[in-house]
Write a protein that holds these residues in place. Structure first.
Motif, PDB file in Angstrom:
ATOM      1  N   ILE A 161      -6.646  -0.969  -0.138  1.00 50.22           N
ATOM      2  CA  ILE A 161      -7.219  -1.498  -1.384  1.00 50.22           C
ATOM      3  C   ILE A 161      -8.706  -1.793  -1.205  1.00 50.22           C
ATOM      4  O   ILE A 161      -9.545  -1.450  -2.049  1.00 50.22           O
ATOM      5  CB  ILE A 161      -6.459  -2.757  -1.836  1.00 50.22           C
ATOM      6  CG1 ILE A 161      -5.052  -2.386  -2.304  1.00 50.22           C
ATOM      7  CG2 ILE A 161      -7.211  -3.482  -2.951  1.00 50.22           C
ATOM      8  CD1 ILE A 161      -4.126  -3.578  -2.486  1.00 50.22           C
TER       9      ILE A 161
ATOM     10  N   SER B 191      -3.900   4.537   6.503  1.00 49.97           N
ATOM     11  CA  SER B 191      -3.304   5.657   5.781  1.00 49.97           C
ATOM     12  C   SER B 191      -2.371   6.457   6.690  1.00 49.97           C
ATOM     13  O   SER B 191      -1.226   6.761   6.327  1.00 49.97           O
ATOM     14  CB  SER B 191      -4.402   6.565   5.222  1.00 49.97           C
ATOM     15  OG  SER B 191      -3.850   7.681   4.565  1.00 49.97           O
TER      16      SER B 191
ATOM     17  N   ASN C  83       6.600   6.577  -1.447  1.00 50.79           N
ATOM     18  CA  ASN C  83       5.354   6.117  -0.831  1.00 50.79           C
ATOM     19  C   ASN C  83       4.458   7.270  -0.411  1.00 50.79           C
ATOM     20  O   ASN C  83       3.228   7.213  -0.533  1.00 50.79           O
ATOM     21  CB  ASN C  83       5.649   5.230   0.371  1.00 50.79           C
ATOM     22  CG  ASN C  83       5.999   3.808  -0.027  1.00 50.79           C
ATOM     23  OD1 ASN C  83       5.922   3.449  -1.201  1.00 50.79           O
ATOM     24  ND2 ASN C  83       6.401   2.998   0.939  1.00 50.79           N
TER      25      ASN C  83
ATOM     26  N   LEU D  79       0.727   4.423   7.507  1.00 50.27           N
ATOM     27  CA  LEU D  79       1.644   4.335   6.373  1.00 50.27           C
ATOM     28  C   LEU D  79       2.442   5.622   6.221  1.00 50.27           C
ATOM     29  O   LEU D  79       3.647   5.597   5.938  1.00 50.27           O
ATOM     30  CB  LEU D  79       0.866   4.033   5.091  1.00 50.27           C
ATOM     31  CG  LEU D  79       1.695   3.849   3.815  1.00 50.27           C
ATOM     32  CD1 LEU D  79       2.715   2.724   3.983  1.00 50.27           C
ATOM     33  CD2 LEU D  79       0.787   3.569   2.620  1.00 50.27           C
TER      34      LEU D  79
ATOM     35  N   ILE E  58       2.269   1.207  -4.150  1.00 54.09           N
ATOM     36  CA  ILE E  58       3.012   1.448  -2.909  1.00 54.09           C
ATOM     37  C   ILE E  58       3.777   0.185  -2.506  1.00 54.09           C
ATOM     38  O   ILE E  58       3.242  -0.924  -2.574  1.00 54.09           O
ATOM     39  CB  ILE E  58       2.059   1.884  -1.784  1.00 54.09           C
ATOM     40  CG1 ILE E  58       1.507   3.290  -2.073  1.00 54.09           C
ATOM     41  CG2 ILE E  58       2.746   1.851  -0.428  1.00 54.09           C
ATOM     42  CD1 ILE E  58       0.435   3.747  -1.114  1.00 54.09           C
TER      43      ILE E  58
ATOM     44  N   ILE F 158      -2.447   3.140  -4.995  1.00 55.20           N
ATOM     45  CA  ILE F 158      -2.272   2.341  -3.779  1.00 55.20           C
ATOM     46  C   ILE F 158      -1.553   1.033  -4.108  1.00 55.20           C
ATOM     47  O   ILE F 158      -0.674   0.577  -3.368  1.00 55.20           O
ATOM     48  CB  ILE F 158      -3.635   2.033  -3.119  1.00 55.20           C
ATOM     49  CG1 ILE F 158      -4.293   3.321  -2.604  1.00 55.20           C
ATOM     50  CG2 ILE F 158      -3.480   1.020  -1.984  1.00 55.20           C
ATOM     51  CD1 ILE F 158      -3.551   4.026  -1.514  1.00 55.20           C
TER      52      ILE F 158
ATOM     53  N   GLU G 139       5.818  -1.762   0.560  1.00 58.68           N
ATOM     54  CA  GLU G 139       5.965  -1.779   2.017  1.00 58.68           C
ATOM     55  C   GLU G 139       7.144  -2.644   2.417  1.00 58.68           C
ATOM     56  O   GLU G 139       7.336  -3.739   1.878  1.00 58.68           O
ATOM     57  CB  GLU G 139       4.707  -2.339   2.686  1.00 58.68           C
ATOM     58  CG  GLU G 139       3.511  -1.427   2.631  1.00 58.68           C
ATOM     59  CD  GLU G 139       2.378  -1.971   3.481  1.00 58.68           C
ATOM     60  OE1 GLU G 139       2.336  -1.640   4.678  1.00 58.68           O
ATOM     61  OE2 GLU G 139       1.556  -2.721   2.959  1.00 58.68           O
TER      62      GLU G 139
ATOM     63  N   LEU H  97       0.756   7.862  -1.856  1.00 54.40           N
ATOM     64  CA  LEU H  97      -0.374   7.892  -0.923  1.00 54.40           C
ATOM     65  C   LEU H  97      -1.081   9.243  -0.947  1.00 54.40           C
ATOM     66  O   LEU H  97      -2.312   9.307  -0.897  1.00 54.40           O
ATOM     67  CB  LEU H  97       0.102   7.565   0.491  1.00 54.40           C
ATOM     68  CG  LEU H  97      -0.973   7.511   1.580  1.00 54.40           C
ATOM     69  CD1 LEU H  97      -2.078   6.521   1.215  1.00 54.40           C
ATOM     70  CD2 LEU H  97      -0.352   7.143   2.923  1.00 54.40           C
TER      71      LEU H  97
ATOM     72  N   ARG I 186      -0.231  -2.136   5.422  1.00 51.90           N
ATOM     73  CA  ARG I 186      -1.140  -1.004   5.227  1.00 51.90           C
ATOM     74  C   ARG I 186      -1.925  -1.083   3.913  1.00 51.90           C
ATOM     75  O   ARG I 186      -3.022  -0.563   3.812  1.00 51.90           O
ATOM     76  CB  ARG I 186      -0.354   0.311   5.240  1.00 51.90           C
ATOM     77  CG  ARG I 186       0.763   0.430   6.276  1.00 51.90           C
ATOM     78  CD  ARG I 186       0.350   0.158   7.688  1.00 51.90           C
ATOM     79  NE  ARG I 186       1.396   0.568   8.634  1.00 51.90           N
ATOM     80  CZ  ARG I 186       1.416   0.224   9.904  1.00 51.90           C
ATOM     81  NH1 ARG I 186       0.470  -0.549  10.408  1.00 51.90           N
ATOM     82  NH2 ARG I 186       2.390   0.654  10.711  1.00 51.90           N
ATOM     83  N   ARG I 187      -1.333  -1.717   2.891  1.00 49.58           N
ATOM     84  CA  ARG I 187      -1.955  -1.674   1.560  1.00 49.58           C
ATOM     85  C   ARG I 187      -3.286  -2.411   1.479  1.00 49.58           C
ATOM     86  O   ARG I 187      -4.219  -1.928   0.822  1.00 49.58           O
ATOM     87  CB  ARG I 187      -1.003  -2.261   0.516  1.00 49.58           C
ATOM     88  CG  ARG I 187       0.104  -1.333   0.071  1.00 49.58           C
ATOM     89  CD  ARG I 187       0.651  -1.743  -1.275  1.00 49.58           C
ATOM     90  NE  ARG I 187       0.892  -3.172  -1.363  1.00 49.58           N
ATOM     91  CZ  ARG I 187       1.099  -3.834  -2.493  1.00 49.58           C
ATOM     92  NH1 ARG I 187       1.069  -3.194  -3.644  1.00 49.58           N
ATOM     93  NH2 ARG I 187       1.348  -5.130  -2.492  1.00 49.58           N
TER      94      ARG I 187
END
Length: 402
Positions: free
Chosen positions: A292, A332, A223, A335, A397, A394, A399, A227, A287-288
């Motif tokens: 996005i 960000s 991740n 994350l 990623i 992104i 989570e 990121l 967080r994504r």
């Protein structure tokens, strides 16, 4: 007060006071920074630098930071985060003095390097203190408030610059900025003076936390890699924008210098207001999703911006860019923090800023070089396309449910 383990043993009242102090110092530091950002490229060109030299001088700031981030990160754990914050404010004050003296082009490289040392030492220290003081389950909202203090400076700083350049010269901006780190130093020494002293970590502490082991553990996480790579695309486009947009406004659009500060303030308003909601959203839905949204809107704004000839449409697109940028910051940082242990927040804060340094250096240098082949509007549009691979990263990623 120095770094303590575990962080939840820290008194809540003390942690709240530290957060308030950090937010205030961050606001002062970045108000000065954002006062300088709109006029620095124009100021450099006014000293006789070519656009190619402009790109190299602007790239000197993040390039120096690249070299300095890791050493400052290591030093931060040895002498304390508050001590590094004190050093950063001192360096910022010295850099503004150098800028105000209007040095020749050659000396501007040195001035930019000193300025970079201030930036590279301040960011990691304050973000590490903020993350360490954040209560469980509230890192997103704390990061939202932390970055909101930067966002507020992105409004006030350019507005002050716009007012000063409307009535006075570039030098007036640098003279005004001198007061900000001076107030920060006075506040820090007054409130934390009793604990601003180097600490010597014990041998066992250093053995428990070897630098190379911590860095490897952090850097090679999937991740964090994804990121960081996505962040590089974001900050390359930002480096290009902040190097060339002031020149574009001044030369291509033939607007007065104070308009540059005004446009940067327009970018700062939605940037500031979007940071706390984005942090809260990141705590609730992950967080994504806000990331996005951020990357999609950033690409839309930057790709469309050079086509805007109407000042009002330009302001709308700049505002959209500010909103997109603000929506990225807290999710960000949260994350990044999700993927490391609490004792590695110092390292992760260094990586957050180091990633932006690498990309900003690439963006500024690339912008200067591309002026030999393309117009500034074309350069802004071409580099905005880099955000699309960032968006794809992104999406990759994963989570874990919190």
């Amino acid at each position: 007060m120095e770094y303590e383990y575990p962080k939840h043993s820290k008194d809540k009242s003390q942690a709240s006071k530290e957060l308030l102090l950090i937010f205030f110092l961050t606001f002062l530091f970045f108000t000065g920074y954002n006062m300088v950002v709109p006029i620095l490229p124009i100021y450099i060109v006014s000293t006789g630098a070519s656009k190619l030299e402009l790109g190299f001088i602007m790239a000197t700031i993040p390039a120096t930071s690249i070299i300095a981030r890791i050493p400052f990160g290591v030093l931060m754990d040895k002498v304390g985060r508050w001590n590094i914050t004190l050093l950063a404010l001192t360096l910022q004050l010295f850099a503004y003095i150098m800028f105000s003296l209007t040095p020749p082009v050659q000396i501007l490289y040195l001035t930019a390097a000193v300025y970079a040392l201030a930036i590279s030492s301040f960011g990691p220290s304050v973000i590490a203190i903020a993350l360490d003081a954040a209560p469980l389950g509230s890192k997103g909202s704390v990061m939202g408030r932390f970055y909101a203090s930067i966002g507020a400076s992105m409004v006030l700083g350019p507005l002050i610059t716009s007012l000063l350049t409307y009535h006075y010269t570039y030098q007036s901006v640098f003279i005004f900025t001198l007061t900000l780190p001076a107030v920060g130093l006075a506040t820090l020494l007054t409130l934390k003076g009793f604990s601003i002293k180097p600490t010597r970590p014990s041998i066992s502490s250093l053995q428990e936390r070897p630098v190379t082991s911590s860095l490897k553990t952090i850097i090679f996480q999937r991740n964090i890699l994804l990121l960081s790579a996505a962040s590089v695309t974001f900050f390359i486009s930002l480096g290009v924008f902040e190097t060339m947009f002031p020149i574009y406004v001044k030369e291509d659009l033939a607007l007065d210098t104070y308009y540059v500060g005004l446009l940067f303030a327009v970018r700062g308003i939605p940037n500031a207001f979007s940071r706390i909601p984005a942090g809260i959203m990141a705590d609730k839905v992950g967080r994504r999703i806000p990331l996005i949204i951020s990357y999609t809107l950033t690409f839309t704004a930057l790709f469309t911006l050079p086509t805007a000839k109407n000042i009002y449409l330009l302001m709308m697109l700049i505002g959209l860019y500010g909103f997109a940028w603000g929506s990225r910051t807290a999710p960000s940082a949260a994350l990044y923090s999700d993927n490391v242990s609490s004792r590695d927040t110092g390292f992760i804060s260094t990586i957050i800023w180091l990633t932006s340094d690498v990309a900003m250096a690439l963006g500024s240098g690339l912008a200067g070089a591309l002026t030999m082949f393309f117009s500034i509007p074309q350069i802004i549009r071409l580099t905005s396309i880099l955000l699309l691979p960032g968006l794809f990263l992104i999406l990759m990623i994963s989570e874990s449910k919190r």
